[in-house]
Write a protein that holds these residues in place. Structure first.
Motif, PDB file in Angstrom:
ATOM      1  N   SER A   1       0.845  -1.200   0.000  1.00 35.14           N
ATOM      2  CA  SER A   1       0.000   0.000   0.000  1.00 35.14           C
ATOM      3  C   SER A   1       0.875   1.243   0.000  1.00 35.14           C
ATOM      4  O   SER A   1       1.825   1.345   0.752  1.00 35.14           O
TER       5      SER A   1
ATOM      6  N   GLU B   1      -4.926   6.287   2.255  1.00 35.88           N
ATOM      7  CA  GLU B   1      -5.735   5.107   2.526  1.00 35.88           C
ATOM      8  C   GLU B   1      -7.012   5.506   3.256  1.00 35.88           C
ATOM      9  O   GLU B   1      -6.987   6.333   4.155  1.00 35.88           O
TER      10      GLU B   1
ATOM     11  N   LYS C   1     -10.007   3.509   5.296  1.00 37.57           N
ATOM     12  CA  LYS C   1     -10.286   2.189   5.849  1.00 37.57           C
ATOM     13  C   LYS C   1     -11.691   2.174   6.422  1.00 37.57           C
ATOM     14  O   LYS C   1     -12.044   3.010   7.247  1.00 37.57           O
TER      15      LYS C   1
ATOM     16  N   SER D   1      -9.331   0.190   2.034  1.00 39.80           N
ATOM     17  CA  SER D   1      -9.272  -1.054   2.796  1.00 39.80           C
ATOM     18  C   SER D   1     -10.636  -1.272   3.427  1.00 39.80           C
ATOM     19  O   SER D   1     -11.182  -0.370   4.056  1.00 39.80           O
TER      20      SER D   1
ATOM     21  N   ASP E   1     -12.583  -3.880   5.974  1.00 38.93           N
ATOM     22  CA  ASP E   1     -12.504  -4.953   6.950  1.00 38.93           C
ATOM     23  C   ASP E   1     -13.889  -5.570   7.084  1.00 38.93           C
ATOM     24  O   ASP E   1     -14.890  -4.858   7.086  1.00 38.93           O
TER      25      ASP E   1
ATOM     26  N   ALA F   1      -7.731  -5.024   0.447  1.00 39.34           N
ATOM     27  CA  ALA F   1      -7.099  -3.791  -0.028  1.00 39.34           C
ATOM     28  C   ALA F   1      -7.457  -3.639  -1.495  1.00 39.34           C
ATOM     29  O   ALA F   1      -7.192  -4.525  -2.309  1.00 39.34           O
TER      30      ALA F   1
END
Length: 194
Positions: A106, A110, A112, A134, A136, A143
Motif C-alpha cells: 500500500s 488510505e 479504511k 481497505s 474490513d 485492499a
C-alpha cells in the motif's frame, strides 16, 4: 515558582503525546449522491445517529469511528473524491476506521472502512489518485486499488468479495496469506471465530 513548573509540564505533555501516539486524524471529505429510503450517519463525537436528508447533507466529513447505515428500503451513494464511488446497499452499515497500513504494498492515501453488515459496491472515480480503500469484514481485510468490486457480509458473518474489474488483495483474519482476487473472480470466507 511557577516558572520552574513550565519545563516539567512541557516534558509531561511531550511524554503523553509520545506514549499515546498521534490521535488526530483529518476527516475524509465525502460527497453524498443519490439515496433512497432511510440512511443515517453516526457521529462518534456527539454519540448521535442523524437521518440524512437532501437538504442537510451534501458534503460530509467522516472521522474514525463514525458510521453510516441504510435501512431495509434504503441505499446510498458515497463519493470519495479522487478515489472511489461507493454504494451502500439495503440494510448495510459501515464504520470508518483509523488508518494503519495493513498491506506492505500500500502506498499513497488510505481510507479504511469496516463493513459491519450488508453490502458495498465500489468503482474507481474517473480520475482516481493513488489511494487504497481497505475494507474490513468479520472474515477478511481487503485492499482495493483502482478496482470495481462488491463486498457482502451475511448475518452469520460470512464475507465475500467479487471483483468486476481489476485486482483486490484479501487477507483472511485467520491467516497471514494474501490472496489475489482478479477480474470476474469471487472469494467467500466464513467468519473467523478466533
Amino acid at each position: 515558582a511557577l516558572l520552574s513548573l513550565i519545563p516539567i509540564l512541557i516534558f509531561a505533555g511531550a511524554l503523553a503525546l509520545f506514549l499515546a501516539g498521534p490521535s488526530f486524524q483529518a476527516p475524509y471529505e465525502c460527497e453524498l449522491g443519490r439515496f433512497s429510503g432511510t440512511a443515517e450517519v453516526y457521529y462518534r463525537k456527539t454519540g448521535d445517529w442523524m437521518t440524512i436528508t437532501r437538504r442537510s447533507h451534501r458534503q460530509i466529513a467522516l472521522y474514525p469511528r463514525d458510521k453510516i447505515r441504510t435501512s431495509a428500503d434504503g441505499d446510498l451513494d458515497l463519493n470519495v473524491p479522487a478515489a472511489f464511488d461507493l454504494r451502500l446497499k439495503q440494510s448495510s452499515e459501515v464504520e470508518v476506521l483509523p488508518t494503519r497500513r495493513a498491506f506492505k504494498r500500500s502506498s499513497g492515501k488510505e481510507l479504511k472502512l469496516k463493513l459491519l453488515k450488508g453490502s458495498i459496491l465500489g468503482m474507481p472515480n474517473e480520475k482516481p489518485e493513488d489511494q487504497v480503500l481497505s475494507i474490513d469484514t468479520p472474515a477478511f481485510l481487503a485492499a482495493i486499488h483502482h478496482t470495481s468490486f462488491l463486498i457482502q457480509v451475511n448475518p452469520k458473518g460470512q464475507s465475500s468479495i467479487g471483483v468486476l474489474e481489476g485486482t483486490a488483495e484479501v487477507r483472511p483474519h485467520n491467516s497471514q496469506e494474501v490472496i489475489q482476487v482478479k477480474t470476474l473472480e469471487t472469494l467467500t470466507i466464513p467468519q473467523d471465530k478466533t
